[in-house]
Design an enzyme around this catalytic site. Structure first.
Site, PDB file in Angstrom:
ATOM      1  N   CYS A   2       0.820  -1.211   0.000  1.00 44.24           N
ATOM      2  CA  CYS A   2       0.000   0.000   0.000  1.00 44.24           C
ATOM      3  C   CYS A   2       0.856   1.264   0.000  1.00 44.24           C
ATOM      4  O   CYS A   2       1.982   1.261   0.486  1.00 44.24           O
ATOM      5  CB  CYS A   2      -0.878   0.020   1.239  1.00 44.24           C
ATOM      6  SG  CYS A   2      -1.836  -1.465   1.449  1.00 44.24           S
ATOM      7  N   ARG A  27       5.235   0.133  -5.922  1.00 39.37           N
ATOM      8  CA  ARG A  27       5.196  -0.683  -4.718  1.00 39.37           C
ATOM      9  C   ARG A  27       4.254  -1.873  -4.882  1.00 39.37           C
ATOM     10  O   ARG A  27       4.280  -2.798  -4.063  1.00 39.37           O
ATOM     11  CB  ARG A  27       4.731   0.160  -3.533  1.00 39.37           C
ATOM     12  CG  ARG A  27       5.681   1.287  -3.183  1.00 39.37           C
ATOM     13  CD  ARG A  27       5.035   2.270  -2.236  1.00 39.37           C
ATOM     14  NE  ARG A  27       4.697   1.672  -0.963  1.00 39.37           N
ATOM     15  CZ  ARG A  27       5.418   1.797   0.139  1.00 39.37           C
ATOM     16  NH1 ARG A  27       6.515   2.502   0.125  1.00 39.37           N
ATOM     17  NH2 ARG A  27       5.045   1.230   1.263  1.00 39.37           N
ATOM     18  N   TRP A  76      -2.919  -2.689  -1.511  1.00 36.40           N
ATOM     19  CA  TRP A  76      -2.513  -4.065  -1.860  1.00 36.40           C
ATOM     20  C   TRP A  76      -3.223  -4.953  -0.850  1.00 36.40           C
ATOM     21  O   TRP A  76      -2.942  -4.880   0.352  1.00 36.40           O
ATOM     22  CB  TRP A  76      -0.993  -4.176  -1.751  1.00 36.40           C
ATOM     23  CG  TRP A  76      -0.408  -5.455  -2.225  1.00 36.40           C
ATOM     24  CD1 TRP A  76      -0.195  -5.832  -3.514  1.00 36.40           C
ATOM     25  CD2 TRP A  76       0.095  -6.528  -1.409  1.00 36.40           C
ATOM     26  NE1 TRP A  76       0.398  -7.070  -3.552  1.00 36.40           N
ATOM     27  CE2 TRP A  76       0.585  -7.516  -2.276  1.00 36.40           C
ATOM     28  CE3 TRP A  76       0.178  -6.744  -0.042  1.00 36.40           C
ATOM     29  CZ2 TRP A  76       1.155  -8.707  -1.816  1.00 36.40           C
ATOM     30  CZ3 TRP A  76       0.746  -7.924   0.421  1.00 36.40           C
ATOM     31  CH2 TRP A  76       1.223  -8.888  -0.466  1.00 36.40           C
ATOM     32  N   ASN A 102      -1.926   1.947   5.936  1.00 37.54           N
ATOM     33  CA  ASN A 102      -1.020   0.875   5.520  1.00 37.54           C
ATOM     34  C   ASN A 102      -0.758   0.017   6.746  1.00 37.54           C
ATOM     35  O   ASN A 102      -0.590   0.550   7.842  1.00 37.54           O
ATOM     36  CB  ASN A 102       0.334   1.426   5.048  1.00 37.54           C
ATOM     37  CG  ASN A 102       0.248   2.109   3.702  1.00 37.54           C
ATOM     38  OD1 ASN A 102      -0.813   2.157   3.094  1.00 37.54           O
ATOM     39  ND2 ASN A 102       1.365   2.647   3.246  1.00 37.54           N
ATOM     40  N   GLY A 103      -0.659  -1.300   6.561  1.00 41.19           N
ATOM     41  CA  GLY A 103      -0.381  -2.176   7.704  1.00 41.19           C
ATOM     42  C   GLY A 103      -1.573  -3.072   7.980  1.00 41.19           C
ATOM     43  O   GLY A 103      -2.494  -3.186   7.161  1.00 41.19           O
ATOM     44  N   GLU A 482      19.052 -17.131  -7.008  1.00 41.47           N
ATOM     45  CA  GLU A 482      18.655 -15.790  -7.417  1.00 41.47           C
ATOM     46  C   GLU A 482      18.187 -15.785  -8.883  1.00 41.47           C
ATOM     47  O   GLU A 482      17.202 -15.128  -9.229  1.00 41.47           O
ATOM     48  CB  GLU A 482      19.823 -14.817  -7.186  1.00 41.47           C
ATOM     49  CG  GLU A 482      19.597 -13.389  -7.613  1.00 41.47           C
ATOM     50  CD  GLU A 482      18.401 -12.701  -6.946  1.00 41.47           C
ATOM     51  OE1 GLU A 482      17.822 -13.259  -5.996  1.00 41.47           O
ATOM     52  OE2 GLU A 482      18.026 -11.610  -7.410  1.00 41.47           O
ATOM     53  N   LYS A 486      14.492 -14.633 -10.056  1.00 43.83           N
ATOM     54  CA  LYS A 486      14.268 -13.566 -11.055  1.00 43.83           C
ATOM     55  C   LYS A 486      13.348 -14.059 -12.152  1.00 43.83           C
ATOM     56  O   LYS A 486      12.437 -13.372 -12.554  1.00 43.83           O
ATOM     57  CB  LYS A 486      15.588 -13.126 -11.701  1.00 43.83           C
ATOM     58  CG  LYS A 486      16.498 -12.186 -10.984  1.00 43.83           C
ATOM     59  CD  LYS A 486      15.989 -10.836 -10.622  1.00 43.83           C
ATOM     60  CE  LYS A 486      15.141 -10.839  -9.401  1.00 43.83           C
ATOM     61  NZ  LYS A 486      15.719 -10.647  -8.127  1.00 43.83           N
ATOM     62  N   GLU A 489       9.613 -14.691 -10.876  1.00 43.42           N
ATOM     63  CA  GLU A 489       8.787 -13.561 -10.438  1.00 43.42           C
ATOM     64  C   GLU A 489       8.361 -12.640 -11.578  1.00 43.42           C
ATOM     65  O   GLU A 489       7.318 -12.021 -11.483  1.00 43.42           O
ATOM     66  CB  GLU A 489       9.413 -12.787  -9.275  1.00 43.42           C
ATOM     67  CG  GLU A 489      10.659 -12.034  -9.554  1.00 43.42           C
ATOM     68  CD  GLU A 489      11.213 -11.336  -8.310  1.00 43.42           C
ATOM     69  OE1 GLU A 489      10.464 -11.035  -7.383  1.00 43.42           O
ATOM     70  OE2 GLU A 489      12.428 -11.087  -8.289  1.00 43.42           O
ATOM     71  N   HIS A 505      19.732 -36.056  -6.003  1.00 43.23           N
ATOM     72  CA  HIS A 505      18.935 -36.551  -4.871  1.00 43.23           C
ATOM     73  C   HIS A 505      17.448 -36.285  -5.068  1.00 43.23           C
ATOM     74  O   HIS A 505      16.687 -36.325  -4.109  1.00 43.23           O
ATOM     75  CB  HIS A 505      19.432 -35.913  -3.567  1.00 43.23           C
ATOM     76  CG  HIS A 505      20.867 -36.261  -3.263  1.00 43.23           C
ATOM     77  ND1 HIS A 505      21.247 -37.501  -2.814  1.00 43.23           N
ATOM     78  CD2 HIS A 505      22.015 -35.544  -3.418  1.00 43.23           C
ATOM     79  CE1 HIS A 505      22.565 -37.526  -2.670  1.00 43.23           C
ATOM     80  NE2 HIS A 505      23.055 -36.347  -3.038  1.00 43.23           N
ATOM     81  N   LYS A 605       6.762  -4.299  -4.113  1.00 42.39           N
ATOM     82  CA  LYS A 605       8.174  -3.962  -3.984  1.00 42.39           C
ATOM     83  C   LYS A 605       8.615  -4.029  -2.534  1.00 42.39           C
ATOM     84  O   LYS A 605       9.699  -4.494  -2.213  1.00 42.39           O
ATOM     85  CB  LYS A 605       8.417  -2.551  -4.548  1.00 42.39           C
ATOM     86  CG  LYS A 605       9.869  -2.081  -4.450  1.00 42.39           C
ATOM     87  CD  LYS A 605      10.780  -2.940  -5.283  1.00 42.39           C
ATOM     88  CE  LYS A 605      12.243  -2.557  -5.195  1.00 42.39           C
ATOM     89  NZ  LYS A 605      13.121  -3.632  -5.669  1.00 42.39           N
TER      90      LYS A 605
END
Ligand code: M6R
Length: 610
Positions: A2, A27, A76, A102-103, A482, A486, A489, A505, A605
């Protein structure tokens, strides 16, 4: 995540709020809205979806909205699906009081039950509407007092802005766990969750800390602790240009940020490697004694920052001989972690606002660890709550997929590892060799980024694949993780990173002619030679191998289907170059698929919820 923007001044608020919201889009959000002081009431307009939907609503509405006081929000979803009703701002019953938040209010069900018992009704499924009504319940003519009383009943996190029609030129702001900053302009005041939303208008800001509340009135901001004792905090001048957060001619923020890495690597190192190769980190100077005594290092982080921490583990254990543990921040805080004496905890975070990381650092500190941080965002909560640390100096990272922050984080971790080594062993040949190699990194990174033709060809060949495997050994194992993160996402292609030897394995069962396997083999040490047999195992099962090796290395010539090259560097610095082709590959795949890699679906973000 948010975003919040608020304005009180002499200019029409609507365009300023929309502009601010646009700057907060990066964000991540799924609805947006604004509330304006309008004559003797408050007008709220909100819509599910992108900002364009809100703009369409505003033009449909057709009213002339000339108010000079208003608030805006990008939501969000946490409580309640993304829809028009759950979007912020939220009115309290009667539509006299409005709130953006927000929160997460954790005890919202108990509070809602109490309010329903007192005759309140609710339109949305949100915790925010509960808070709005709780404030109204306590309102007796003094908005600051009502917000304070409500917040004392609340468990959870919040960054809030509240307006009431009886106070047409003021708004109350408060924070706990969700960032909030007040920008002081000429006869105008901005409030935002993020500097980006206001930097075009003012760079003189006051950061609120947790459990602080304030009242914004025409040209004035006063702020207090929750017991109403006044706080006197000077404004901070932010050296952060609008240009820095714009795309600078590139098609996407992510691409711009990938291409900036030669510069950001330089910025991260600047002034920290002295001529003789010794390391100086200003933010750690006060803690040199504790670092000299450190018997254990703990890295607390999430996502890409966690992968950087894993590289740091290899670096510090080898260079300084100190045991290192890297923990997912979200897991660390909820298992009863044992913190032996002389433990130094580093939170690693690009945004400095990731709630899991912040809480993990608080937990480590409460158990006796020295709380330090490796952070990019200056003035962020983690930066302010840690007792010391190292900034990345990578500039704002806007693309949701973290790229330049990773290489700057690893660079800082190399510097910390060298500092710890030099404290223990003095300035030896190995330290000097590594620092010399570090100085050459920006030029080598430029070479990789300059010619992307081969990476683009590979992206074209594999952009329709459904799965990808990334394999690496040693410091290249976290780079494999990583690379996989990338790709998944931003292109939504399923990808896994594995230590190369671990493949046999289990994951080997997945290998067939449709499975591209990216093998990170970019150095020729004894341990890494074993990656050749791991690659054989893939080829023997018809897997398609894309190998990454250092220039001049011919070991993969007969093994790999496709080979990419990076310049040679010191073996411990390989992750800093090896990650670049992986970032580019993900970017090009997403681009070829026509996806918006700056705003990938479902992602935010800055993740300020647990
Ligand atoms: O701001 P932080 O570094 O604390 O963020 C941690 C993760 O949320 C972040 O790295 C995330 O995984 C990115 N989307 C990765 O590209």
């Amino acid at each position: 995540m948010c975003g919040i923007i608020g304005y009180i001044g002499h200019r029409p608020a609507t365009p300023l709020l929309l502009d601010g919201l646009r700057r907060l889009e990066y964000r991540g959000y799924d609805s947006s809205g604004i509330a304006l002081m309008n004559g003797d009431g408050i007008k709220v307009m909100k819509r599910k979806g992108r900002l364009a939907e809100l703009e369409a609503l505003l033009s449909e509405d057709g009213q002339k909205l000339e108010s000079t006081v208003g608030i805006g929000h990008t939501r969000w979803a946490t409580h309640g699906v993304p829809n028009d009703i759950n979007a912020h701002p939220h009115f309290a019953m009667g539509e006299d009081l409005v709130l953006i938040h927000n929160g997460i209010i954790e005890n919202f069900s108990e509070l809602k039950e109490y309010l329903v018992g007192s005759g309140y009704s609710f339109q949305s499924d949100t915790d925010t509407e509960v808070l709005a009504n709780l404030i109204l319940e306590f309102y007796e003519g003094d908005l600051l007092a009502a917000v304070t009383r409500a917040l004392l009943r609340v468990e959870g996190t919040y960054g809030i802005v509240v307006m009431h029609k009886n106070h047409p030129r003021s708004m109350v702001v408060a924070r706990k766990g969700s960032p909030l900053v007040v920008g002081v302009g000429k006869d105008e005041i901005f409030v935002a969750s993020d500097l980006a939303a206001m930097v075009e208008h003012t760079r003189d800001v006051i950061f609120l800390d947790d459990n602080e509340i304030g009242i914004v009135e025409d040209g004035e901001f006063n702020h207090f602790n929750l017991d109403h004792s006044p706080i006197k905090r000077k404004t901070t001048h932010i050296d952060f240009s609008l240009e820095q957060i714009e795309k600078g001619g590139y098609s996407h923020f992510m691409y711009k940020e990938i291409m900036e890495q030669p510069q950001t690597l330089m910025d991260t190192m600047r002034g920290r490697i002295l001529d003789d190769g010794s390391i100086k980190l200003g933010g750690l100077i006060q803690h040199m004694d504790e670092l000299a005594k450190a018997e254990r290092i703990l890295f607390l982080a999430c996502g890409t920052s966690y992968h950087a921490g894993l590289v740091g583990e290899y670096l510090i254990e080898e260079l300084a001989g100190i045991p290192v543990e890297v923990e997912y921040a979200s897991e660390f805080r909820y298992r009863k972690p044992v913190i032996p004496p002389n433990t130094v905890a580093f939170a690693i975070s690009q945004s400095g606002e990731t709630l899991d990381t912040l809480e993990a650092l608080r937990e480590a500190q409460s158990r006796g660890a020295l709380a330090l941080a490796v952070v990019n965002s200056v003035g962020s909560t983690i930066a302010r709550e840690s007792v010391g640390g190292v900034y990345l100096h990578a500039g704002p990272e806007i693309g949701v997929a973290s790229t330049k922050a990773f290489t700057s984080q690893v660079t800082v971790l190399v510097l910390i590892a060298l500092l710890l080594r030099q404290q223990r062993m003095g300035l030896d040949e190995m330290s000097v060799e590594i620092t010399q190699a570090m100085r050459q990194l920006p030029e080598k990174a430029t070479r990789i980024l300059e010619d992307q033709s081969q990476i683009l060809d590979i992206a074209k060949m594999f952009c329709r694949a459904s799965n990808f495997l990334y394999l690496g050994r040693g410091t290249q194992y976290p780079v494999a993780l990583e690379g996989a993160l990338k790709l998944k996402e931003i292109s939504y292609i399923h990808a896994e990173g594995y230590p190369a030897a671990e493949m046999k394995h289990g994951p080997i069962a997945l290998i067939d002619r449709n499975m591209p396997v990216f093998v990170l083999a970019a150095e020729n040490s004894t341990s890494n030679r074993k990656i050749l047999s791991n690659t054989q195992e893939v080829r023997a099962r018809d897997g398609v191998v894309i190998a990454l090796v250092t220039e001049g290395d011919t070991r993969m010539d007969d093994l790999a289907n496709h080979t990419l090259y990076i310049p040679t560097t010191h073996r411990l610095l390989v992750p800093l170059l090896a990650v670049l082709p992986l970032q580019l590959l993900s970017y090009h795949v997403a681009d070829l698929l026509g996806l918006d890699m700056d705003k990938p679906r479902n992602l935010a973000k800055s993740v300020t919820v647990e």
